[in-house]
Design a protein around this motif. Structure first.
Motif, PDB file in Angstrom:
ATOM      1  N   SER A 187       0.901  -1.260   0.085  1.00 15.47           N
ATOM      2  CA  SER A 187      -0.025  -0.048  -0.039  1.00 15.47           C
ATOM      3  C   SER A 187       0.916   1.153  -0.003  1.00 15.47           C
ATOM      4  N   LEU A 188       2.212   1.257   0.836  1.00 15.70           N
ATOM      5  CA  LEU A 188       3.111   2.291   0.829  1.00 15.70           C
ATOM      6  C   LEU A 188       3.457   2.433  -0.574  1.00 15.70           C
ATOM      7  N   GLN A 189       3.800   1.524  -1.353  1.00 11.77           N
ATOM      8  CA  GLN A 189       4.428   1.634  -2.605  1.00 11.77           C
ATOM      9  C   GLN A 189       3.510   1.993  -3.688  1.00 11.77           C
ATOM     10  N   THR A 190       2.187   1.730  -3.686  1.00 12.52           N
ATOM     11  CA  THR A 190       1.046   2.196  -4.384  1.00 12.52           C
ATOM     12  C   THR A 190       0.821   3.653  -4.344  1.00 12.52           C
ATOM     13  N   GLU A 191       0.840   4.134  -3.157  1.00 16.23           N
ATOM     14  CA  GLU A 191       0.849   5.541  -2.744  1.00 16.23           C
ATOM     15  C   GLU A 191       2.015   6.214  -3.437  1.00 16.23           C
ATOM     16  N   LEU A 192       3.041   5.719  -3.180  1.00 18.09           N
ATOM     17  CA  LEU A 192       4.321   6.501  -3.720  1.00 18.09           C
ATOM     18  C   LEU A 192       4.044   6.640  -5.227  1.00 18.09           C
ATOM     19  N   ASP A 193       3.746   5.422  -5.932  1.00 18.56           N
ATOM     20  CA  ASP A 193       3.533   5.557  -7.439  1.00 18.56           C
ATOM     21  C   ASP A 193       2.189   6.639  -7.653  1.00 18.56           C
ATOM     22  N   ARG A 194       1.510   6.744  -6.789  1.00 22.70           N
ATOM     23  CA  ARG A 194       0.416   7.938  -7.271  1.00 22.70           C
ATOM     24  C   ARG A 194       0.941   9.324  -7.079  1.00 22.70           C
ATOM     25  N   ILE A 195       1.577   9.364  -5.870  1.00 23.59           N
ATOM     26  CA  ILE A 195       2.287  10.896  -5.455  1.00 23.59           C
ATOM     27  C   ILE A 195       3.125  11.235  -6.737  1.00 23.59           C
ATOM     28  N   ALA A 196       4.175  10.352  -7.404  1.00 30.30           N
ATOM     29  CA  ALA A 196       4.867  10.457  -8.461  1.00 30.30           C
ATOM     30  C   ALA A 196       4.421  10.976  -9.420  1.00 30.30           C
ATOM     31  N   LEU A 197       3.061  10.742  -9.763  1.00 34.40           N
ATOM     32  CA  LEU A 197       2.264  11.080 -11.042  1.00 34.40           C
ATOM     33  C   LEU A 197       1.668  12.583 -10.939  1.00 34.40           C
TER      34      LEU A 197
ATOM     35  N   GLY B  26       4.470  13.925   6.521  1.00 36.81           N
ATOM     36  CA  GLY B  26       6.045  14.105   6.416  1.00 36.81           C
ATOM     37  C   GLY B  26       6.635  12.841   6.047  1.00 36.81           C
ATOM     38  N   LEU B  27       6.301  11.565   6.582  1.00 37.72           N
ATOM     39  CA  LEU B  27       6.949  10.375   6.456  1.00 37.72           C
ATOM     40  C   LEU B  27       6.772  10.135   4.710  1.00 37.72           C
ATOM     41  N   ILE B  28       5.513  10.004   4.416  1.00 37.51           N
ATOM     42  CA  ILE B  28       5.189   9.254   3.053  1.00 37.51           C
ATOM     43  C   ILE B  28       5.683  10.350   1.809  1.00 37.51           C
ATOM     44  N   VAL B  29       4.926  11.754   1.884  1.00 42.18           N
ATOM     45  CA  VAL B  29       5.056  12.446   0.865  1.00 42.18           C
ATOM     46  C   VAL B  29       6.436  13.087   0.889  1.00 42.18           C
ATOM     47  N   GLY B  30       6.984  13.486   2.475  1.00 42.08           N
ATOM     48  CA  GLY B  30       8.283  13.767   2.432  1.00 42.08           C
ATOM     49  C   GLY B  30       9.544  13.068   2.286  1.00 42.08           C
ATOM     50  N   VAL B  31       9.679  12.186   3.484  1.00 39.49           N
ATOM     51  CA  VAL B  31      10.976  11.278   3.307  1.00 39.49           C
ATOM     52  C   VAL B  31      10.951  10.255   2.348  1.00 39.49           C
ATOM     53  N   LEU B  32      10.007   9.378   2.195  1.00 37.99           N
ATOM     54  CA  LEU B  32       9.787   8.204   1.466  1.00 37.99           C
ATOM     55  C   LEU B  32       9.880   8.561  -0.001  1.00 37.99           C
ATOM     56  N   HIS B  33       9.253   9.547  -0.536  1.00 37.23           N
ATOM     57  CA  HIS B  33       8.831   9.972  -1.832  1.00 37.23           C
ATOM     58  C   HIS B  33      10.184  10.616  -2.269  1.00 37.23           C
ATOM     59  N   SER B  34      10.739  11.412  -1.374  1.00 38.12           N
ATOM     60  CA  SER B  34      11.929  12.179  -1.841  1.00 38.12           C
ATOM     61  C   SER B  34      13.212  11.184  -1.981  1.00 38.12           C
TER      62      SER B  34
ATOM     63  N   GLY C 114      -3.583   7.135   3.431  1.00 41.00           N
ATOM     64  CA  GLY C 114      -2.569   7.993   2.911  1.00 41.00           C
ATOM     65  C   GLY C 114      -3.186   9.189   2.237  1.00 41.00           C
ATOM     66  N   VAL C 115      -2.510   9.594   1.368  1.00 42.29           N
ATOM     67  CA  VAL C 115      -2.992  10.792   0.484  1.00 42.29           C
ATOM     68  C   VAL C 115      -4.444  10.451  -0.349  1.00 42.29           C
ATOM     69  N   ILE C 116      -5.229  11.134  -0.088  1.00 45.59           N
ATOM     70  CA  ILE C 116      -6.561  10.977  -0.900  1.00 45.59           C
ATOM     71  C   ILE C 116      -6.944  11.789  -2.085  1.00 45.59           C
ATOM     72  N   ALA C 117      -6.501  13.181  -1.963  1.00 46.75           N
ATOM     73  CA  ALA C 117      -6.584  14.085  -2.951  1.00 46.75           C
ATOM     74  C   ALA C 117      -5.484  15.116  -2.632  1.00 46.75           C
ATOM     75  N   ALA C 118      -5.145  15.687  -3.885  1.00 47.34           N
ATOM     76  CA  ALA C 118      -4.098  16.644  -3.739  1.00 47.34           C
ATOM     77  C   ALA C 118      -4.199  17.876  -5.028  1.00 47.34           C
ATOM     78  N   ASP C 119      -3.865  18.975  -4.735  1.00 49.56           N
ATOM     79  CA  ASP C 119      -3.730  20.098  -5.667  1.00 49.56           C
ATOM     80  C   ASP C 119      -2.283  20.391  -5.158  1.00 49.56           C
ATOM     81  N   LEU C 120      -1.192  19.984  -5.682  1.00 47.69           N
ATOM     82  CA  LEU C 120       0.092  20.453  -5.551  1.00 47.69           C
ATOM     83  C   LEU C 120       0.490  21.936  -5.605  1.00 47.69           C
TER      84      LEU C 120
END
Length: 472
Positions: free
Chosen positions: A170-180, A202-210, A298-304
């Motif tokens: 689930s963490l890897q799937t979330e990271l895939d989504r954030i990268a898009l 901070g953990l997922i969007v910040g540390v793991l994604h970076s 994790g992240v549900i919706a975003a407008d970065l």
């Protein structure tokens, strides 16, 4: 069909492999910057391997349950990644939690080991480069009951913590989504992280994604807004991640330094105020983006990029299905995220209740969050359950009844027996609650006002209107 936590075996070897791949890369790539020091991938890999060997010698292996309570630091992630390399299931505990909060959580989760820093329980979670790590066996506990590698707690509306699990998949799937996402931190960029390192954003969007995309995180000891902006300028920061309070402080700097590399900032943890959005745009020259999510998914919706403005938190990420029913937001899920429930039915027919009031634009799909339907509030980006505070107040032998409300600050309305001072009751709370949960105003009296049917009045305005019956 919703899958329960016991329906699937854990693949601890796959978890270890994933972490090895996540941190792998060119040894001289800089992953973190703090002060005048750089942490390279080579440094990171060496420290993770060091802790992995240490934990294995301590008997931590596949399926071992470990509570991790270390303040914000590079050490926190050396230890977390080392535990995952061992195949451990890790419960992340806020380092600011008081002993009574930790005891309640441990009675629910029952870890086999606890790892904590020498400063656990400090009021403010200030970043430090390194922290001492203390390991102890609890002398009991239970091994992992499911495939989750990350376990977090979140206040439930019963006052008992929910225990929430995330699998490596689930963490890897979330990271895939954030990268898009348009505007996501990219390779070679520097990102200033101001949000909590132990919470999902901070953990997922910040540390793991970076780490995954080879962006560099800038970590800081300072909490002064001018120093933070000077740091962003000096380090050529491209993005800033934080909560509304951070951006309110940054926008308060009347004459910020030039920030030619800054292309955006992302806010999470609470609904963004238009005044803060406008001031950030005027002072810093960027539109403030938003992320909306839950610990459960994790992240549900975003407008970065901030293109939607402060009214909407963003559009659901690819693969996330939402619906608004009766004014409440629901998220489609395939498996329950709860390792331990708080007794409230939160998953119905494959839909997770968010308890957030929301609506969705029919054309753009953008979500607006309109408030809560339960007792959970957000303070500085942290979720606080008012019923948890009430439960702690009720533990005092002289407290007969308690109602906790929130409007700008947390207020406790308490019916007591005998002689009990406000100072004594606040001292009781400080010993058992994190600083952010301690009431800022306390109203004591022999009894609290009730409705005609005998129920406690919970409306703040009505409580204050009845104050002749409530004595400070």
């Amino acid at each position: 069909m919703i899958v329960t936590i016991d329906d699937r075996p854990a693949d601890w070897e796959a978890l270890s492999t994933w972490i090895a791949e996540l941190i792998d890369g060119a040894a001289d790539d800089v992953v973190w910057i703090h002060g005048d020091e750089n942490v390279t991938r080579g440094d990171l890999i060496a420290r993770v391997e060091e802790f992995t060997d240490l934990f294995q010698r301590d008997g931590i292996g596949p399926g071992t349950t470990v509570a991790l309570r270390i303040g914000p630091s590079c050490t926190l992630f050396y230890v977390l990644f080392g535990l995952w390399r061992c195949g451990a299931q890790v419960l992340l505990v806020d380092s600011r939690a008081k002993p009574a909060e930790v005891d309640r959580l441990f009675r629910r989760y029952e870890p086999q080991f606890e790892l904590h820093s020498d400063t656990a329980g400090e009021i403010r979670a200030v970043f430090r480069a390194t922290r001492e790590v203390l390991t102890r066996s609890t002398g009991g506990g239970r091994p992992a009951q499911g495939p989750h590698c990350l376990v977090q707690s979140s206040s439930g509306s019963t006052g008992r913590p929910k225990i929430i699990g995330r699998t490596a998949a689930s963490l890897q799937t979330e990271l895939d989504r954030i990268a898009l996402l348009a505007g996501a931190p990219a390779a070679g960029e520097r990102v200033l992280l101001l949000g909590s390192m132990s919470h999902s954003f901070g953990l997922i969007v910040g540390v793991l994604h970076s780490l995954r995309v080879n962006a560099t995180l800038v970590l800081t000891f300072s909490v002064r807004p001018r120093e933070l902006l000077d740091l962003a300028a000096r380090q050529d920061v491209a993005m800033i991640l934080g909560v509304p309070t951070h951006f309110e402080l940054l926008a308060s700097v009347f004459d910020p330094p030039p920030l030619p590399s800054l292309r955006g900032a992302v806010c999470a943890g609470d609904v963004l105020d238009r005044g803060v959005f406008d001031l950030v745009e005027r002072r810093l020259g960027i539109r403030l983006g938003q992320v909306y999510g839950m610990t459960e998914v994790g992240v549900i919706a975003a407008d970065l990029t901030g293109r939607l403005g402060p009214q909407a938190v963003g559009v659901p990420l690819p693969g996330i299905t939402v619906r608004c029913s009766g004014g409440e937001l629901f998220i489609a899920i395939d498996e329950t995220p709860y390792v331990r429930s708080d007794g409230i039915v939160r998953v119905v027919d494959g839909w997770l209740r968010t308890f957030d009031r929301a609506d969705q634009d029919a054309e753009t799909g953008a979500l607006r969050i309109l408030g809560r339907t339960d007792s959970v509030i957000a303070i500085g980006g942290l979720k606080v359950d008012l019923t948890e505070i009430e439960a702690v107040l009720h533990e005092h032998e002289q407290v007969n009844e308690a109602v906790v409300t929130y409007h700008e600050v947390i207020e406790a309305h308490v019916g007591v027996s005998g002689v009990l001072s406000t100072a004594d009751l606040l001292s009781w709370c400080r010993e058992r609650l994190s600083h952010v949960k301690v009431p800022k105003r306390v109203h004591l009296g022999p009894a609290l006002p009730r409705t005609a049917t005998g129920k406690l009045i919970r409306d703040r305005d009505l409580l204050h209107a009845a104050r002749p019956r409530v004595v400070d």
